[in-house]
Every structure is written in structure tokens, then in C-alpha cells.
Scaffold this motif. Structure first.
Motif, PDB file in Angstrom:
ATOM      1  N   ARG A  19       0.822  -1.202   0.000  1.00 26.00           N
ATOM      2  CA  ARG A  19       0.000   0.000   0.000  1.00 26.00           C
ATOM      3  C   ARG A  19       0.865   1.264   0.000  1.00 26.00           C
ATOM      4  O   ARG A  19       0.526   2.264  -0.631  1.00 26.00           O
ATOM      5  N   ARG A  20       1.984   1.233   0.710  1.00 27.44           N
ATOM      6  CA  ARG A  20       2.867   2.403   0.734  1.00 27.44           C
ATOM      7  C   ARG A  20       3.360   2.732  -0.673  1.00 27.44           C
ATOM      8  O   ARG A  20       3.384   3.899  -1.079  1.00 27.44           O
ATOM      9  N   MET A  21       3.762   1.701  -1.398  1.00 26.19           N
ATOM     10  CA  MET A  21       4.255   1.935  -2.747  1.00 26.19           C
ATOM     11  C   MET A  21       3.129   2.402  -3.668  1.00 26.19           C
ATOM     12  O   MET A  21       3.326   3.250  -4.539  1.00 26.19           O
ATOM     13  N   PHE A  22       1.946   1.849  -3.466  1.00 24.20           N
ATOM     14  CA  PHE A  22       0.794   2.262  -4.257  1.00 24.20           C
ATOM     15  C   PHE A  22       0.520   3.754  -4.054  1.00 24.20           C
ATOM     16  O   PHE A  22       0.273   4.502  -5.006  1.00 24.20           O
ATOM     17  N   GLU A  23       0.599   4.190  -2.797  1.00 30.97           N
ATOM     18  CA  GLU A  23       0.369   5.599  -2.492  1.00 30.97           C
ATOM     19  C   GLU A  23       1.488   6.482  -3.053  1.00 30.97           C
ATOM     20  O   GLU A  23       1.237   7.600  -3.540  1.00 30.97           O
ATOM     21  N   ALA A  24       2.737   5.977  -3.003  1.00 29.98           N
ATOM     22  CA  ALA A  24       3.846   6.722  -3.608  1.00 29.98           C
ATOM     23  C   ALA A  24       3.624   6.888  -5.107  1.00 29.98           C
ATOM     24  O   ALA A  24       3.953   7.925  -5.694  1.00 29.98           O
ATOM     25  N   GLY A  25       3.035   5.877  -5.719  1.00 29.89           N
ATOM     26  CA  GLY A  25       2.754   5.942  -7.142  1.00 29.89           C
ATOM     27  C   GLY A  25       1.749   7.021  -7.491  1.00 29.89           C
ATOM     28  O   GLY A  25       1.871   7.692  -8.528  1.00 29.89           O
ATOM     29  N   ILE A  26       0.767   7.208  -6.627  1.00 28.57           N
ATOM     30  CA  ILE A  26      -0.219   8.264  -6.860  1.00 28.57           C
ATOM     31  C   ILE A  26       0.465   9.623  -6.935  1.00 28.57           C
ATOM     32  O   ILE A  26       0.177  10.447  -7.818  1.00 28.57           O
ATOM     33  N   GLU A  27       1.405   9.855  -6.014  1.00 28.11           N
ATOM     34  CA  GLU A  27       2.121  11.137  -5.997  1.00 28.11           C
ATOM     35  C   GLU A  27       3.007  11.302  -7.228  1.00 28.11           C
ATOM     36  O   GLU A  27       3.077  12.382  -7.820  1.00 28.11           O
ATOM     37  N   LEU A  28       3.689  10.217  -7.621  1.00 26.06           N
ATOM     38  CA  LEU A  28       4.542  10.292  -8.810  1.00 26.06           C
ATOM     39  C   LEU A  28       3.715  10.572 -10.066  1.00 26.06           C
ATOM     40  O   LEU A  28       4.145  11.323 -10.956  1.00 26.06           O
ATOM     41  N   LYS A  29       2.545   9.977 -10.151  1.00 23.72           N
ATOM     42  CA  LYS A  29       1.696  10.176 -11.323  1.00 23.72           C
ATOM     43  C   LYS A  29       1.208  11.620 -11.408  1.00 23.72           C
ATOM     44  O   LYS A  29       1.071  12.169 -12.499  1.00 23.72           O
ATOM     45  N   LYS A  30       0.937  12.192 -10.245  1.00 19.05           N
ATOM     46  CA  LYS A  30       0.552  13.608 -10.224  1.00 19.05           C
ATOM     47  C   LYS A  30       1.688  14.480 -10.746  1.00 19.05           C
ATOM     48  O   LYS A  30       1.474  15.469 -11.440  1.00 19.05           O
ATOM     49  N   GLN A  31       2.931  14.094 -10.391  1.00 19.31           N
ATOM     50  CA  GLN A  31       4.101  14.906 -10.727  1.00 19.31           C
ATOM     51  C   GLN A  31       4.524  14.734 -12.182  1.00 19.31           C
ATOM     52  O   GLN A  31       4.859  15.714 -12.872  1.00 19.31           O
ATOM     53  N   TYR A  32       4.540  13.483 -12.658  1.00 16.35           N
ATOM     54  CA  TYR A  32       5.099  13.205 -13.983  1.00 16.35           C
ATOM     55  C   TYR A  32       4.060  12.805 -15.039  1.00 16.35           C
ATOM     56  O   TYR A  32       4.372  12.772 -16.228  1.00 16.35           O
TER      57      TYR A  32
END
Length: 394
Positions: A19-32
């Protein structure tokens, strides 16, 4: 003021890395942007359900204005759903399973919890080959039990001698997940028969039933057509627990089942207990809409070839990056060896390249990492240079 138990506080501080990585992915997708992030963290199937599901839902919508259309169901499940599930399980297990031996559950997770509530006492142990699905420890702990991991062999096959050595007077069950999450391993008939023999001997020695829990939500994801043996046939104390999260791409509908071996003496006692625990855990009954869908669509599934192509594409990406792995026979995961001893270092290197993976320590085997390939083939292929750069950076 202490709001939580110490146990739950500990759980929160070591919360799921998936879940932590999934949430990190949400932030990366917003950025890139989503197309520039390669998220292999979560086993959330991206394929739409088969067309039969849409047709069945349209039929259900037409009768939704009738009284009790979606009312309470029997705790064990609606008769039509249980009959459909019995057909499916009989076909998969290559033996006749009566509808009376089926309990409809809130997904496989609900099924495992209902089963453990019925059979575990405080201090009981549940053996599990490692690596393993991380939630198993929580499921056993919910009812006073504890998970006892046993390392698998290098190719992820079962170490039967190590399993035999782990069995004690406290052993109540062994949970076997085949095809396996996170490795994709399918256990052979010889391995499973050997484990069954170990448990029969232990039952005689300790004078108590020791169950096999066959956790099979990935059964249909069998890429090479190898045999997936029936544990209901091999061992009288076996239960099969499955779901339609993957085969019908319905993970959010939470529909699954428990099938009890008809070879089990006094199986009615266990089935009565499972009906009770299914209710008293708060599930009451499996979701009604999902039960009605299964009654109509039990013999449907998503296209296996799509996942097979993705597996092959992921394998090529890893080979080109120089990453060692055992080819998964089933499920939709790779569990490769980290290029460096501490896999979290490599996970961070991947993260810098906008690739999300999950460390193997979360599955009980440090030095490895998990990739879920239930993403588009385009995402897999586009990640190739990112994997190469992450390896080169170390």
C-alpha cells in the motif's frame, strides 16, 4: 490517552509496503503523468470483467424494483450461487463437490478469516511456506493463532522436510497458495502428496486434526497448462478457498467461497461452524449482487492470453536488465532476486526511475522484490530503460 491496542499500534508502524508503494505511485503520477510512471506494486487487475458480467448486471437491474431483490441471503449463500459454485469447484478439483459443501464468502480473505475463526484456538500455529502473502499473519492473529513461516527451496518449491520439522502439537493448519503470490509457483502433485503424508502422521501423533487451507484465487492463471492438483482429493482435511477477484476482474465485489472436502468425516460439523462464523464476524452473507452474478457467470473468465503475453514481456524486460528470476508458472507476479543484498536499496533506485515495486521482506523473504504485471503491455515495455538505469546506478 491510549486509543489503540499495542498490537494494532505495531501493525500500523509496520503497515503494508504494498500500500505504501501504491500511495507513492499516486504522488509520482501527479508529478510526472500516469504514462511516465511504471506501477507494478498492487495486484489490482486492470482488465474489464467479461461481457457476460455486463449482461447479467443488466438483467439484475431490470428486477431491482421487486421486493427483497437484494435482501438478506442465507449465511452460507443463496442456493443458486452455491449450486453454481459447486459446479465450478467440481470441475476444477476433478471430483464431485455437493453444493452443501460450499459456503459463499466475502472474498477469499473473508473465507480464510471465517475458517480460522472456526478452527483456531489461542496459541495454535499455522504453517506457511515463505515467501507468502503478508496478510496471512494478520488473519491467523485475529483469532489467537500465529503464522509459522517455513522457507521454500531456491526455485520456490516446497521444502517438505522443513515443513515436517515445523509441525508440532500446536500446529492446526498449513496454508498453501498455488499458484503462489508472490512467486507464481504451482506446487506439484508429488510435493502436495508428501505434505499430506506428513500431516496424516502428525494427526496420529498429536491426536488432533491438522487442516490444509488451499488458497486458490489464482487457479485460472496457469500459463503453461501444468497440473494444479486437487487438495480436496489428496487430503481429507483440506478446504479450498477461492474468489472471483482475478478470474472475473471483480476484486471490489468481494465474492469468494470455501469448499470443504467431501472426504472429511463429520464435515457437516465444520460446515455448520463456517456458516456461523461467516455471520458472527459481521459478514452476515456474501454480497447479494455478486452472488447473483456468480450464479449466472460461474463458467466465465477474462482472457488468459493477455496475462500470458504480459508475463512474457515482463520476463524479457528483466532479462535485458540483467535481473535474475524464476519464471512464474501462474498468478500475475514476478519475484526476482535483487541485484544488491538489501532489496530496499534497489527499490529506492527503481523509485528514482519512476518504477514501483515491493520489497521481498514484506513477503517473508529479503533479497527479493515483487512485480505485479496486471498492467498494460505498453507499460511493461516502456519500463525497460528504467529497469536498466536502476540496475546500472548500483
Amino acid at each position: 490517552m491510549n486509543l489503540l491496542t499495542d498490537e494494532v499500534k505495531g501493525f500500523l508502524s509496520n503497515s503494508s509496503m504494498i500500500r505504501r508503494m501504491f500511495e507513492a505511485g499516486i504522488e509520482l503520477k501527479k508529478q510526472y503523468g500516469a504514462d511516465k510512471v511504471y506501477d507494478f506494486s498492487l495486484g489490482n487487475p486492470d482488465l474489464p470483467p467479461p461481457p457476460e458480467i455486463k449482461a447479467a448486471m443488466t438483467e439484475l437491474a431490470a428486477v431491482s424494483d421487486q421486493p427483497f431483490a437484494f435482501g438478506y441471503m442465507p449465511n452460507a449463500g443463496e442456493n443458486s450461487a452455491r449450486e453454481a459454485l459447486a459446479k465450478l469447484v467440481s470441475k476444477e478439483q476433478n471430483m464431485t463437490i455437493p453444493a452443501a459443501n460450499i459456503i459463499a464468502t466475502c472474498g477469499a480473505a473473508g473465507g480464510i478469516n471465517a475458517f480460522f475463526r472456526a478452527v483456531l484456538s489461542r496459541g495454535d500455529e499455522v504453517i506457511c511456506p515463505a515467501p507468502y502473502f503478508v496478510e496471512y499473519g494478520f488473519y491467523a492473529g485475529n483469532f489467537g493463532g500465529s503464522l509459522k513461516p517455513v522457507a521454500s527451496k531456491k526455485d520456490f518449491s516446497l521444502d517438505v522436510e522443513a515443513i515436517a520439522a515445523a509441525v508440532t502439537a500446536k500446529t492446526r493448519a498449513i496454508i498453501l497458495n498455488s499458484p503462489n503470490n508472490p512467486t507464481g509457483k504451482i506446487y506439484s502433485r508429488a510435493e502436495l502428496t508428501a505434505v499430506a503424508e506428513v500431516l496424516r502422521a502428525a494427526r496420529e501423533k498429536f491426536g488432533r486434526m491438522i487442516y490444509i487451507v488451499a488458497d486458490e484465487p489464482y487457479r485460472f492463471l496457469n500459463f503453461d497448462g501444468v497440473e494444479i492438483p486437487s487438495l480436496l482429493d489428496i487430503y481429507d482435511g483440506a478446504v479450498v478457498i477461492g474468489s472471483f477477484s482475478k478470474s472475473l476482474s471483480l476484486p471490489g465485489e468481494r465474492i469468494g467461497y470455501i469448499a470443504v472436502s467431501p472426504k472429511l468425516e463429520n464435515s457437516g460439523e465444520l460446515l455448520g461452524a463456517l456458516t456461523l462464523t461467516n455471520r458472527i464476524l459481521g459478514f452476515v452473507n456474501a454480497p447479494v449482487v455478486a452472488q447473483k452474478l456468480i450464479a449466472k457467470c460461474w463458467d466465465c473468465q477474462v482472457d488468459l492470453d493477455i496475462y500470458r503475453r504480459r508475463r512474457n514481456a515482463m520476463a524479457q524486460v528483466l532479462r535485458d536488465a540483467g535481473i535474475n528470476f524464476v519464471m512464474p508458472q501462474g498468478a500475475f507476479y514476478f519475484f526476482p532476486e535483487s541485484p544488491v543484498k538489501d532489496e530496499k536499496v534497489f527499490i529506492n533506485a527503481l523509485l528514482k526511475e519512476r518504477v514501483l515495486a515491493v520489497p521481498g521482506s514484506g513477503f517473508g523473504l529479503p533479497g527479493y522484490f515483487r512485480l505485479a504485471f496486471c498492467v498494460s503491455e505498453e507499460t511493461i515495455l516502456n519500463s525497460a530503460e528504467s529497469f536498466k538505469r536502476a540496475v546500472a546506478s548500483l
